[in-house]
Design an enzyme around this catalytic site. Structure first.
Site, PDB file in Angstrom:
ATOM      1  N   HIS A 359       0.835  -1.208   0.000  1.00 22.91           N
ATOM      2  CA  HIS A 359       0.000   0.000   0.000  1.00 22.91           C
ATOM      3  C   HIS A 359       0.873   1.262   0.000  1.00 22.91           C
ATOM      4  O   HIS A 359       0.652   2.175  -0.802  1.00 22.91           O
ATOM      5  CB  HIS A 359      -0.912  -0.051   1.238  1.00 22.91           C
ATOM      6  CG  HIS A 359      -1.823   1.129   1.383  1.00 22.91           C
ATOM      7  ND1 HIS A 359      -3.134   1.118   0.956  1.00 22.91           N
ATOM      8  CD2 HIS A 359      -1.621   2.351   1.922  1.00 22.91           C
ATOM      9  CE1 HIS A 359      -3.682   2.292   1.215  1.00 22.91           C
ATOM     10  NE2 HIS A 359      -2.790   3.061   1.812  1.00 22.91           N
ATOM     11  N   GLU A 360       1.865   1.307   0.877  1.00 21.73           N
ATOM     12  CA  GLU A 360       2.701   2.526   0.960  1.00 21.73           C
ATOM     13  C   GLU A 360       3.576   2.684  -0.287  1.00 21.73           C
ATOM     14  O   GLU A 360       3.878   3.803  -0.694  1.00 21.73           O
ATOM     15  CB  GLU A 360       3.576   2.532   2.224  1.00 21.73           C
ATOM     16  CG  GLU A 360       2.871   2.275   3.558  1.00 21.73           C
ATOM     17  CD  GLU A 360       1.557   3.002   3.770  1.00 21.73           C
ATOM     18  OE1 GLU A 360       1.313   4.017   3.111  1.00 21.73           O
ATOM     19  OE2 GLU A 360       0.756   2.522   4.590  1.00 21.73           O
ATOM     20  N   HIS A 363       1.423   4.266  -2.844  1.00 21.52           N
ATOM     21  CA  HIS A 363       1.286   5.713  -2.581  1.00 21.52           C
ATOM     22  C   HIS A 363       2.412   6.513  -3.236  1.00 21.52           C
ATOM     23  O   HIS A 363       2.281   7.729  -3.396  1.00 21.52           O
ATOM     24  CB  HIS A 363       1.335   5.989  -1.081  1.00 21.52           C
ATOM     25  CG  HIS A 363      -0.014   6.043  -0.413  1.00 21.52           C
ATOM     26  ND1 HIS A 363      -1.026   6.872  -0.861  1.00 21.52           N
ATOM     27  CD2 HIS A 363      -0.499   5.395   0.677  1.00 21.52           C
ATOM     28  CE1 HIS A 363      -2.082   6.725  -0.060  1.00 21.52           C
ATOM     29  NE2 HIS A 363      -1.797   5.836   0.877  1.00 21.52           N
ATOM     30  N   GLU A 382      -6.355   7.516  -1.437  1.00 19.05           N
ATOM     31  CA  GLU A 382      -6.485   6.239  -0.715  1.00 19.05           C
ATOM     32  C   GLU A 382      -7.221   5.171  -1.533  1.00 19.05           C
ATOM     33  O   GLU A 382      -6.866   4.001  -1.497  1.00 19.05           O
ATOM     34  CB  GLU A 382      -7.190   6.445   0.636  1.00 19.05           C
ATOM     35  CG  GLU A 382      -6.402   7.246   1.664  1.00 19.05           C
ATOM     36  CD  GLU A 382      -5.043   6.668   2.020  1.00 19.05           C
ATOM     37  OE1 GLU A 382      -4.711   5.545   1.610  1.00 19.05           O
ATOM     38  OE2 GLU A 382      -4.279   7.383   2.700  1.00 19.05           O
ATOM     39  N   TYR A 442     -11.168   3.373   1.661  1.00 21.08           N
ATOM     40  CA  TYR A 442     -10.165   2.460   1.082  1.00 21.08           C
ATOM     41  C   TYR A 442     -10.845   1.355   0.252  1.00 21.08           C
ATOM     42  O   TYR A 442     -10.568   1.193  -0.929  1.00 21.08           O
ATOM     43  CB  TYR A 442      -9.320   1.800   2.175  1.00 21.08           C
ATOM     44  CG  TYR A 442      -8.367   2.721   2.896  1.00 21.08           C
ATOM     45  CD1 TYR A 442      -8.813   3.849   3.590  1.00 21.08           C
ATOM     46  CD2 TYR A 442      -6.997   2.466   2.913  1.00 21.08           C
ATOM     47  CE1 TYR A 442      -7.934   4.674   4.272  1.00 21.08           C
ATOM     48  CE2 TYR A 442      -6.107   3.294   3.595  1.00 21.08           C
ATOM     49  CZ  TYR A 442      -6.587   4.384   4.264  1.00 21.08           C
ATOM     50  OH  TYR A 442      -5.718   5.209   4.939  1.00 21.08           O
TER      51      TYR A 442
HETATM   52 ZN   LIG Z   1      -2.903   5.034   2.374  1.00 15.17          ZN
END
Ligand SMILES: [Zn+2]
Length: 505
Positions: A359-360, A363, A382, A442
């Site tokens: 996830h990061e 990003h 998100e 999310y």
């Molecule tokens: Zn996030």
């Protein structure tokens, strides 16, 4: 001998004259790539975007002294007589203003409340003191400029400040452990210029949920002077690292990122890998090395999968550091903070460490490259990031990976997302708790992009994501612009019912 002295004096005088003339007549002193000397004449050009140059001295516990030099470039059509900076550390000035809900208080402050904040000591514009004040409960620094900055012009702002870091498990915070060991998170820590879009400054205060940063792409050089036994992991490229007078000096630098973060510890080991020519460095406590290797491995796969799917990560390095951040993982441009508890999960493969790391990393594209207003339109980054996380599991492990991700993070939330009164496009202050926020903002992203893929096909979806990246890379996108961009693609399969279902609350 006399002749030699005269000659040396003459040479020195010529050099001195040259520097005086240069300083008097050629103000912009910040180097840019365009400033390559050509033969005998040097061309000084202003930088293309804001340049932050910060010098940091860390005391080894919880104090930082810093001098920040910001070369401000007015790339707008407006004349600015005032400038606004976020002072995020001041959210720790009292226990009533901390950036989380009451029920999480002891997760963030296991040893009780510990205050923190930023103390502005001096502000100058082009070498002269400038009037400043704190507004919005100390969370915004307002400068009344000595002389306005016209469109296309540059002004040098110098801000001296001291930072007190709270003993908190958060983006800004430190924890002590073991025998004199300390790990410090340095996120949202310096005065960062607010975004001014369509004539309006975004000076929203933080909220108890979600991320607060909303900023413009800038160039950064940050030098850290720390006690000799400390290691600094940070955004950008490690340009220099050396020791001098019992201090360690780390200089990080990078162009075109939207904020700068770091983690500092006297208990870091590192491990490095490379994917598609990009160096990844994992920083971890030696006792958690299994998690440290795992984080490196996941980041490597995720970076490779997203490079192929969305377009290549444009920076040469990415760092991921074990830190104390109770909500889990936190994205910063070219840098990821990951909570220490994830490094010691009992079955370390396919766990929350894997979801959070993927996830990061996602990003880095959706937030890092394509920016957005995270307080008022949090779904924009998100939602697409969580879809990218699901996509990582699918591409790395095939159908079983996709199924296990959906079982754990999506299937149980679908009903809530479709029937809840709160909408995925709502701003942060409308969410009452994490249980409401995660599925709404999310999981709905996974459902939205899955629906889009079902309607227009995978090839078109990837083409859409690549052109979305190309169009808004290094910019800030709004929900309105996002919808216009999607509509502009004129996909035959998308009729009004699709837009009504998802984008019209
Ligand atoms: Zn996030």
């Amino acid at each position: 001998m006399k002749k030699v002295v005269t000659l040396v004096a003459a040479v020195l005088l010529i050099f001195l004259m040259f520097f005086i003339l240069k300083t008097v007549f050629l103000h912009p002193i910040v180097k840019t790539e365009a400033q390559q000397p050509e033969e005998n004449h040097i061309v000084y050009l202003p930088p293309e975007r804001n340049v932050y140059d910060i010098k940091v001295e860390y005391d080894g516990i919880n104090k930082i002294k810093a001098v920040m030099n910001l070369t401000y470039v007015n790339n707008t059509e407006d004349i600015f007589k005032e400038l606004y900076f976020h002072l995020y550390p001041n959210m720790f000035s009292s226990s009533a203003s901390v950036p989380f809900f009451k029920e999480d208080f002891y997760r963030a402050f296991p040893k009780g409340f510990s205050p923190g904040g930023i103390n502005i000591q001096q502000v100058e514009q082009d070498g002269k003191d400038v009037a400043w004040s704190l507004i919005e409960d100390g969370e915004i620094l307002k400068l009344i400029l000595n002389h306005p900055v016209e469109p296309g012009n540059v002004s040098i702002l110098n801000i001296q400040f001291e930072l007190t870091i709270p003993q908190a498990k958060f983006r800004l915070g430190y924890q002590t452990f073991g025998d004199g060991k300390i790990t410090l998170s340095l996120g949202n820590w310096y005065p960062i210029l607010a975004v001014c879009k369509d004539d309006k400054w975004s000076i929203d205060k933080h909220y108890a949920i979600g991320d607060c940063t909303y900023s413009d792409i800038s160039d950064y050089t940050v030098s850290f002077t720390v006690p000799e036994d400390f290691t600094v992991a940070a955004s950008g490229i490690l340009e220099e690292g050396y020791t001098k007078d019992n201090k360690a000096i780390f200089i990080y630098s990078i162009d075109s990122i939207r904020e700068f973060a770091a983690a500092i510890s006297n208990n870091y080991q590192t491990s490095t890998d490379i994917v598609d020519g990009i160096k990844i460095v994992s920083y971890f406590h030696p006792e958690d090395k299994r998690g440290g290797f795992m984080a490196l491995n996941i980041a490597k796969y995720a970076l490779g999968i997203f490079n192929d799917a969305f377009g290549k990560y444009p920076y040469p390095e990415l760092r991921i550091a074990e830190a104390n951040y109770y909500p889990g993982g936190m994205e910063f441009p070219t840098f990821i903070m990951m909570d220490t508890t994830k490094y010691t999960e009992p079955h370390i493969s396919s766990t929350s460490l894997e979801r959070s790391t993927a996830h990061e990393v996602a990003h880095q594209w959706w937030y890092g490259l394509v920016g957005s207003d995270q307080i008022n339109e949090p779904w924009l980054d998100e939602g697409i990031t969580e879809f990218s996380t699901a996509y990582y599991f699918e591409k790395r492990y095939g159908q079983p990976g996709r199924d296990s991700y959906f079982e754990r993070y999506v299937n149980t939330c679908v009903d809530f997302v479709m029937k809840n009164h709160i909408h995925m496009l709502d701003p942060l202050p409308l969410f009452k708790n994490q249980q409401e926020y995660f599925p709404t903002v999310y999981t709905s992203g996974v459902l939205f992009y899955e629906d889009l893929r079902n309607q227009i096909g995978e090839e078109n979806l990837l083409d859409f994501l690549r052109s979305y990246l190309e169009t808004f890379k290094y910019k800030n996108v709004s929900l309105k612009e996002f919808e216009e961009f999607l509509r502009g693609k004129k996909y035959e399969a998308l009729d009004e019912s699709f837009y009504d279902k998802w984008l019209n609350p």
